[in-house]
Design a protein around this motif. Structure first.
Motif, mmCIF file in Angstrom:
data_model
loop_
_atom_site.group_PDB
_atom_site.id
_atom_site.type_symbol
_atom_site.label_atom_id
_atom_site.label_comp_id
_atom_site.label_asym_id
_atom_site.label_seq_id
_atom_site.Cartn_x
_atom_site.Cartn_y
_atom_site.Cartn_z
ATOM 1 N N ALA A 196 0.836 -1.203 0.000
ATOM 2 C CA ALA A 196 0.000 0.000 0.000
ATOM 3 C C ALA A 196 0.871 1.253 0.000
ATOM 4 O O ALA A 196 1.906 1.305 0.655
ATOM 5 C CB ALA A 196 -0.927 0.000 1.214
ATOM 6 N N ARG A 197 0.430 2.260 -0.717
ATOM 7 C CA ARG A 197 1.160 3.536 -0.745
ATOM 8 C C ARG A 197 0.702 4.472 0.374
ATOM 9 O O ARG A 197 1.432 5.390 0.753
ATOM 10 C CB ARG A 197 0.972 4.223 -2.095
ATOM 11 C CG ARG A 197 1.428 3.412 -3.316
ATOM 12 C CD ARG A 197 2.912 3.116 -3.263
ATOM 13 N NE ARG A 197 3.208 1.883 -2.516
ATOM 14 C CZ ARG A 197 4.413 1.433 -2.270
ATOM 15 N NH1 ARG A 197 5.465 2.118 -2.677
ATOM 16 N NH2 ARG A 197 4.598 0.306 -1.596
ATOM 17 N N SER A 198 -0.501 4.246 0.863
ATOM 18 C CA SER A 198 -1.011 5.036 1.980
ATOM 19 C C SER A 198 -1.869 4.128 2.849
ATOM 20 O O SER A 198 -2.605 3.282 2.333
ATOM 21 C CB SER A 198 -1.847 6.217 1.476
ATOM 22 O OG SER A 198 -2.448 6.908 2.562
ATOM 23 N N VAL A 199 -1.744 4.290 4.171
ATOM 24 C CA VAL A 199 -2.534 3.496 5.116
ATOM 25 C C VAL A 199 -3.230 4.441 6.085
ATOM 26 O O VAL A 199 -2.592 5.263 6.744
ATOM 27 C CB VAL A 199 -1.659 2.503 5.906
ATOM 28 C CG1 VAL A 199 -2.517 1.728 6.904
ATOM 29 C CG2 VAL A 199 -0.947 1.542 4.964
ATOM 30 N N LEU A 200 -4.549 4.309 6.169
ATOM 31 C CA LEU A 200 -5.360 5.086 7.093
ATOM 32 C C LEU A 200 -5.958 4.144 8.129
ATOM 33 O O LEU A 200 -6.423 3.055 7.781
ATOM 34 C CB LEU A 200 -6.493 5.805 6.356
ATOM 35 C CG LEU A 200 -6.081 6.745 5.220
ATOM 36 C CD1 LEU A 200 -7.312 7.195 4.446
ATOM 37 C CD2 LEU A 200 -5.350 7.957 5.771
ATOM 38 N N ILE A 201 -5.946 4.552 9.398
ATOM 39 C CA ILE A 201 -6.560 3.761 10.463
ATOM 40 C C ILE A 201 -7.589 4.627 11.171
ATOM 41 O O ILE A 201 -7.313 5.775 11.522
ATOM 42 C CB ILE A 201 -5.520 3.240 11.473
ATOM 43 C CG1 ILE A 201 -4.568 2.249 10.788
ATOM 44 C CG2 ILE A 201 -6.199 2.567 12.656
ATOM 45 C CD1 ILE A 201 -3.537 1.627 11.719
ATOM 46 N N THR A 202 -8.779 4.069 11.361
ATOM 47 C CA THR A 202 -9.837 4.780 12.065
ATOM 48 C C THR A 202 -10.177 4.067 13.364
ATOM 49 O O THR A 202 -10.019 2.851 13.474
ATOM 50 C CB THR A 202 -11.097 4.918 11.184
ATOM 51 O OG1 THR A 202 -12.060 5.745 11.855
ATOM 52 C CG2 THR A 202 -11.727 3.573 10.884
ATOM 53 N N GLY A 203 -10.604 4.837 14.357
ATOM 54 C CA GLY A 203 -10.937 4.263 15.653
ATOM 55 C C GLY A 203 -11.607 5.293 16.542
ATOM 56 O O GLY A 203 -11.879 6.426 16.120
ATOM 57 N N ALA A 204 -11.876 4.899 17.778
ATOM 58 C CA ALA A 204 -12.554 5.771 18.727
ATOM 59 C C ALA A 204 -11.557 6.720 19.388
ATOM 60 O O ALA A 204 -10.525 6.290 19.896
ATOM 61 C CB ALA A 204 -13.266 4.945 19.785
ATOM 62 N N ALA A 205 -11.896 8.012 19.384
ATOM 63 C CA ALA A 205 -11.031 9.024 20.004
ATOM 64 C C ALA A 205 -11.629 9.556 21.298
ATOM 65 O O ALA A 205 -11.020 10.395 21.958
ATOM 66 C CB ALA A 205 -10.812 10.186 19.042
ATOM 67 N N GLY A 206 -12.790 9.102 21.660
ATOM 68 C CA GLY A 206 -13.480 9.596 22.844
ATOM 69 C C GLY A 206 -14.963 9.427 22.648
ATOM 70 O O GLY A 206 -15.419 8.800 21.677
ATOM 71 N N LYS A 207 -15.746 9.979 23.539
ATOM 72 C CA LYS A 207 -17.186 9.839 23.465
ATOM 73 C C LYS A 207 -17.726 10.466 22.182
ATOM 74 O O LYS A 207 -17.606 11.660 21.965
ATOM 75 C CB LYS A 207 -17.843 10.490 24.678
ATOM 76 C CG LYS A 207 -19.337 10.229 24.767
ATOM 77 C CD LYS A 207 -19.915 10.825 26.032
ATOM 78 C CE LYS A 207 -21.403 10.522 26.138
ATOM 79 N NZ LYS A 207 -21.987 11.119 27.365
ATOM 80 N N ASN A 208 -18.288 9.623 21.301
ATOM 81 C CA ASN A 208 -18.928 10.055 20.050
ATOM 82 C C ASN A 208 -17.975 10.690 19.051
ATOM 83 O O ASN A 208 -18.427 11.307 18.080
ATOM 84 C CB ASN A 208 -20.077 11.031 20.337
ATOM 85 C CG ASN A 208 -21.142 10.429 21.220
ATOM 86 O OD1 ASN A 208 -21.456 9.250 21.112
ATOM 87 N ND2 ASN A 208 -21.690 11.225 22.127
ATOM 88 N N ILE A 209 -16.663 10.561 19.255
ATOM 89 C CA ILE A 209 -15.681 11.110 18.320
ATOM 90 C C ILE A 209 -14.784 9.998 17.814
ATOM 91 O O ILE A 209 -14.324 9.156 18.578
ATOM 92 C CB ILE A 209 -14.828 12.220 18.981
ATOM 93 C CG1 ILE A 209 -15.709 13.396 19.402
ATOM 94 C CG2 ILE A 209 -13.726 12.695 18.038
ATOM 95 C CD1 ILE A 209 -16.343 14.150 18.247
#
Length: 332
Positions: A196-209
């Motif tokens: 992959a040339r770019s990797v994005l990771i998503t997850g919980a940063a806090g309440k509802n964010i």
């Protein structure tokens, strides 16, 4: 090399997703992966910036973008019950979005190296193709953990990107191990990260964010982490921050470690106060003797007060003034 023409990278999403390349979007179940890629697909289909995309350095803010075609394949969500609604709410131009139904018997033939995929891309000429999740589109003879197997499997996408200018986004799950982040969070195959040339990771940063952190970028410094909320099924940008996946994972691990300690301290407080109010100093002294740290005790007190289970009040004046803790009887 003197005959090679140098070229600047082109971007589907400036800084985050290079055009014509393989890119990853990773996250735990329920972390916002589908909502994120639906937001991206909608933006490409109608010719606007993605919800997490800043304005490029050479971009004319008054110049409109060309709406482009998007193709996606999802083996986890239905077109009728889930994905069309999410894309519609995100403002997608649905005439520019193509897919194949899970009910179509040919869906099982769609693999990263299959002729049918190449035929579909040749016919539609999409700017973006999304696969969700990766496991559904790996040929049955390929083992993800086998060294170089995934590289051979994904190489045809590189050729399709060069031939048709198509950008690929592959959705992958993160593993459940504690204390790992970035590259080590990508489940099953290191080759997927490497190619992959770019990797994005998503997850919980806090309440509802939620957060969307770029963990790898082959064409420059990673973009800043975007914080977003999911409102009525749509990813809504809030702000950028300088934290990355490692920071959020460590905070989550610390919180998970502290939770049992806080719960034990709450039980201690409830038991200590069951016969009536007690001086706060006496409670603190007893908690220390029981091996409860002052930080854990403070978190427990705060949690009980917020839930309306414990109160505090003062008595006396001047040097004789003292604070007391007491339990609050639940209202009927």
């Amino acid at each position: 090399m003197s005959e090679v023409e140098e070229k600047e990278p082109e971007w589907l999403v400036w800084q985050y997703i290079p055009k014509g390349q393989i890119n990853l979007l990773a996250g735990d179940g329920g972390s916002g992966k589908t909502t994120s890629w639906c937001g991206l697909a909608a933006a490409v289909s109608k010719g606007t910036r993605a919800f997490f995309e800043a304005e490029g350095p050479n971009e004319n803010p008054f110049a409109g973008r060309e709406p482009q075609k998007v193709m996606f394949f999802s083996s986890e969500d239905s077109l009728e019950y889930t994905l069309k609604a999410r894309l519609r709410k995100a403002g997608a131009n649905l005439d520019n979005i193509y897919s194949a139904s899970l009910r179509d018997e040919r869906f099982a033939q769609i693999k990263f190296n299959s002729p049918i995929l190449k035929e579909m891309i040749k016919e539609v000429r999409p700017a973006l193709v999304i696969f969700d999740p990766i496991q559904a589109f790996i040929p049955p003879e390929i083992q993800m953990g086998q060294r170089n197997a995934m590289r051979a499997c994904l190489n045809p996408l590189i050729g399709l990107g060069e031939e048709y200018g198509t950008t690929f986004l592959i959705v992958v799950h993160t593993n459940k191990r504690q204390g790992v982040y970035g590259r080590n969070r990508i489940a099953d195959s290191a080759d997927v990260w490497d190619i992959a040339r770019s990797v994005l990771i998503t997850g919980a940063a806090g309440k509802n964010i939620r957060y969307l952190s770029q963990e790898k970028s082959n064409y420059g410094e990673p973009g800043r982490t975007a914080l977003y909320a999911i409102e009525d099924g749509v990813a809504v940008f809030k702000e950028y921050c300088d934290k990355h996946d490692a920071d959020f994972v460590k905070e989550h691990d610390l919180s998970a470690y502290q939770a049992p300690q806080r719960q034990s301290a709450e039980a201690f407080i409830m038991d200590f106060l069951k016969n009536g109010k007690k001086p706060t100093a006496e409670l603190d002294e007893a908690a220390t003797a029981a091996g409860i740290t002052s930080a854990t005790l403070s978190r427990a007190k705060t949690a009980l007060r917020e839930r309306g289970l414990m109160g505090t009040k003062s008595a006396g004046y001047g040097q004789s003034k003292a604070w007391y803790c007491y339990l609050i009887e639940p209202s009927s």
